[in-house]
Write a protein that holds these residues in place. Sequence first.
Motif, PDB file in Angstrom:
ATOM      1  N   PRO A   1      -1.612  18.702  -8.514  1.00 50.87           N
ATOM      2  CA  PRO A   1      -0.247  18.350  -8.905  1.00 50.87           C
ATOM      3  C   PRO A   1       0.064  16.905  -8.524  1.00 50.87           C
ATOM      4  CG  PRO A   1      -0.181  19.636  -6.887  1.00 50.87           C
ATOM      5  CD  PRO A   1      -1.621  19.570  -7.332  1.00 50.87           C
ATOM      6  N   THR A   2       1.123  16.377  -9.116  1.00 55.08           N
ATOM      7  CA  THR A   2       1.437  14.958  -8.975  1.00 55.08           C
ATOM      8  C   THR A   2       2.171  14.634  -7.677  1.00 55.08           C
ATOM      9  OG1 THR A   2       3.420  15.275 -10.288  1.00 55.08           O
ATOM     10  CG2 THR A   2       1.461  14.469 -11.444  1.00 55.08           C
ATOM     11  N   LEU A   3       1.640  15.074  -6.558  1.00 56.98           N
ATOM     12  CA  LEU A   3       2.192  14.719  -5.250  1.00 56.98           C
ATOM     13  C   LEU A   3       1.497  13.491  -4.685  1.00 56.98           C
ATOM     14  CD1 LEU A   3       2.341  18.288  -3.693  1.00 56.98           C
ATOM     15  CD2 LEU A   3       4.204  16.993  -4.724  1.00 56.98           C
ATOM     16  N   THR A   4       0.278  13.225  -5.181  1.00 58.87           N
ATOM     17  CA  THR A   4      -0.523  12.103  -4.709  1.00 58.87           C
ATOM     18  C   THR A   4      -1.153  11.372  -5.888  1.00 58.87           C
ATOM     19  OG1 THR A   4      -2.464  13.524  -4.465  1.00 58.87           O
ATOM     20  CG2 THR A   4      -1.107  13.201  -2.489  1.00 58.87           C
ATOM     21  N   VAL A   5      -1.644  10.171  -5.581  1.00 53.80           N
ATOM     22  CA  VAL A   5      -2.457   9.412  -6.525  1.00 53.80           C
ATOM     23  C   VAL A   5      -3.750   9.042  -5.812  1.00 53.80           C
ATOM     24  CG1 VAL A   5      -0.599   8.474  -7.968  1.00 53.80           C
ATOM     25  CG2 VAL A   5      -1.253   7.262  -5.888  1.00 53.80           C
ATOM     26  N   THR A   6      -4.802   8.806  -6.601  1.00 54.79           N
ATOM     27  CA  THR A   6      -6.116   8.496  -6.050  1.00 54.79           C
ATOM     28  C   THR A   6      -6.617   7.158  -6.574  1.00 54.79           C
ATOM     29  OG1 THR A   6      -6.693  10.825  -5.865  1.00 54.79           O
ATOM     30  CG2 THR A   6      -8.531   9.278  -5.906  1.00 54.79           C
ATOM     31  N   ASP A   7      -7.200   6.377  -5.681  1.00 51.89           N
ATOM     32  CA  ASP A   7      -7.885   5.139  -6.042  1.00 51.89           C
ATOM     33  C   ASP A   7      -9.293   5.533  -6.490  1.00 51.89           C
ATOM     34  OD1 ASP A   7      -9.434   2.835  -6.069  1.00 51.89           O
ATOM     35  OD2 ASP A   7      -8.775   2.135  -4.105  1.00 51.89           O
ATOM     36  N   PRO A   8      -9.621   5.420  -7.787  1.00 51.21           N
ATOM     37  CA  PRO A   8     -10.935   5.854  -8.254  1.00 51.21           C
ATOM     38  C   PRO A   8     -12.078   4.976  -7.739  1.00 51.21           C
ATOM     39  CG  PRO A   8      -9.732   4.821 -10.043  1.00 51.21           C
ATOM     40  CD  PRO A   8      -8.785   4.916  -8.883  1.00 51.21           C
ATOM     41  N   CYS A   9     -11.758   3.771  -7.261  1.00 52.41           N
ATOM     42  CA  CYS A   9     -12.800   2.865  -6.755  1.00 52.41           C
ATOM     43  C   CYS A   9     -13.232   3.211  -5.333  1.00 52.41           C
ATOM     44  CB  CYS A   9     -12.312   1.420  -6.799  1.00 52.41           C
ATOM     45  SG  CYS A   9     -11.876   0.860  -8.464  1.00 52.41           S
ATOM     46  N   SER A  10     -12.285   3.641  -4.494  1.00 53.06           N
ATOM     47  CA  SER A  10     -12.616   3.901  -3.089  1.00 53.06           C
ATOM     48  C   SER A  10     -12.448   5.361  -2.672  1.00 53.06           C
ATOM     49  CB  SER A  10     -11.727   3.045  -2.182  1.00 53.06           C
ATOM     50  OG  SER A  10     -10.389   3.507  -2.216  1.00 53.06           O
ATOM     51  N   GLY A  11     -11.735   6.152  -3.467  1.00 55.93           N
ATOM     52  CA  GLY A  11     -11.465   7.540  -3.098  1.00 55.93           C
ATOM     53  C   GLY A  11     -10.229   7.710  -2.234  1.00 55.93           C
ATOM     54  N   ALA A  12      -9.543   6.620  -1.908  1.00 52.73           N
ATOM     55  CA  ALA A  12      -8.333   6.691  -1.088  1.00 52.73           C
ATOM     56  C   ALA A  12      -7.236   7.431  -1.834  1.00 52.73           C
ATOM     57  CB  ALA A  12      -7.862   5.285  -0.725  1.00 52.73           C
ATOM     58  N   LYS A  13      -6.351   8.096  -1.076  1.00 49.02           N
ATOM     59  CA  LYS A  13      -5.219   8.811  -1.661  1.00 49.02           C
ATOM     60  C   LYS A  13      -3.923   8.321  -1.025  1.00 49.02           C
ATOM     61  CE  LYS A  13      -7.328  13.184  -3.010  1.00 49.02           C
ATOM     62  NZ  LYS A  13      -6.968  13.201  -4.418  1.00 49.02           N
ATOM     63  N   PHE A  14      -2.843   8.377  -1.842  1.00 47.27           N
ATOM     64  CA  PHE A  14      -1.527   7.943  -1.408  1.00 47.27           C
ATOM     65  C   PHE A  14      -0.499   8.990  -1.799  1.00 47.27           C
ATOM     66  CE2 PHE A  14      -4.166   4.328  -2.392  1.00 47.27           C
ATOM     67  CZ  PHE A  14      -3.979   3.479  -1.317  1.00 47.27           C
ATOM     68  N   LEU A  15       0.470   9.232  -0.924  1.00 45.37           N
ATOM     69  CA  LEU A  15       1.554  10.177  -1.158  1.00 45.37           C
ATOM     70  C   LEU A  15       2.626   9.505  -2.014  1.00 45.37           C
ATOM     71  CD1 LEU A  15       2.594  13.011  -0.365  1.00 45.37           C
ATOM     72  CD2 LEU A  15       3.717  11.918   1.578  1.00 45.37           C
ATOM     73  N   LEU A  16       3.094  10.184  -3.062  1.00 43.45           N
ATOM     74  CA  LEU A  16       4.077   9.586  -3.958  1.00 43.45           C
ATOM     75  C   LEU A  16       5.511   9.635  -3.439  1.00 43.45           C
ATOM     76  CD1 LEU A  16       2.727  10.526  -7.491  1.00 43.45           C
ATOM     77  CD2 LEU A  16       2.840   8.277  -6.416  1.00 43.45           C
ATOM     78  N   GLU A  17       5.799  10.435  -2.446  1.00 49.07           N
ATOM     79  CA  GLU A  17       7.159  10.448  -1.878  1.00 49.07           C
ATOM     80  C   GLU A  17       7.530   9.081  -1.316  1.00 49.07           C
ATOM     81  OE1 GLU A  17       9.897  12.600  -1.417  1.00 49.07           O
ATOM     82  OE2 GLU A  17       8.932  13.844  -2.929  1.00 49.07           O
ATOM     83  N   ASP A  18       6.547   8.426  -0.663  1.00 45.19           N
ATOM     84  CA  ASP A  18       6.838   7.133  -0.035  1.00 45.19           C
ATOM     85  C   ASP A  18       5.714   6.113  -0.172  1.00 45.19           C
ATOM     86  OD1 ASP A  18       4.964   8.219   1.677  1.00 45.19           O
ATOM     87  OD2 ASP A  18       6.270   8.218   3.436  1.00 45.19           O
TER      88      ASP A  18
END
Length: 137
Positions: free
Chosen positions: A92-109
């Motif tokens: 679900p769209t709670l996070t986004v992923t950097d396809p280059c490094s695999g890092a994830k970020f929370l979309l709330e903040d």
Amino acid sequence: MKYLYSLLFISLLLSSCGKDTSFIPDVAVNFSLPLTDPRLSRLSSPGGAVLISGYGIAGLVLYRRTDNGYAAFDRCSTVNPEQKCAVTLDDPTLTVTDPCSGAKFLLEDGSPVKAPAVRALKSYTVAISGLNLHVTN
């Protein structure tokens, strides 16, 4: 001994003067669309997110927060930003992923939730005027 401390201090000072390139540069962002636009239909309920191209460094991520507010972030990952790697929406769209490094970020903040990310996504100001959504910096 004084000479050694002076030399150590000067070398530390010179080594810390390098230019930090690990940040997202400032670019003008002035995006506006009516909330009724079909491209923003996923923002009609909390947890919805959309990707917008052509703004910021690598595009925008618009997100409807759980408090019914809106958030906007640059899609450019903060991990090796010189690569301008655009994050992608997760399901679900709670996070986004950097396809280059695999890092994830929370979309709330925009905060990092998975290494190697240590810095939040670059955020932009979101304002609602009538039925229009405006994103600026």
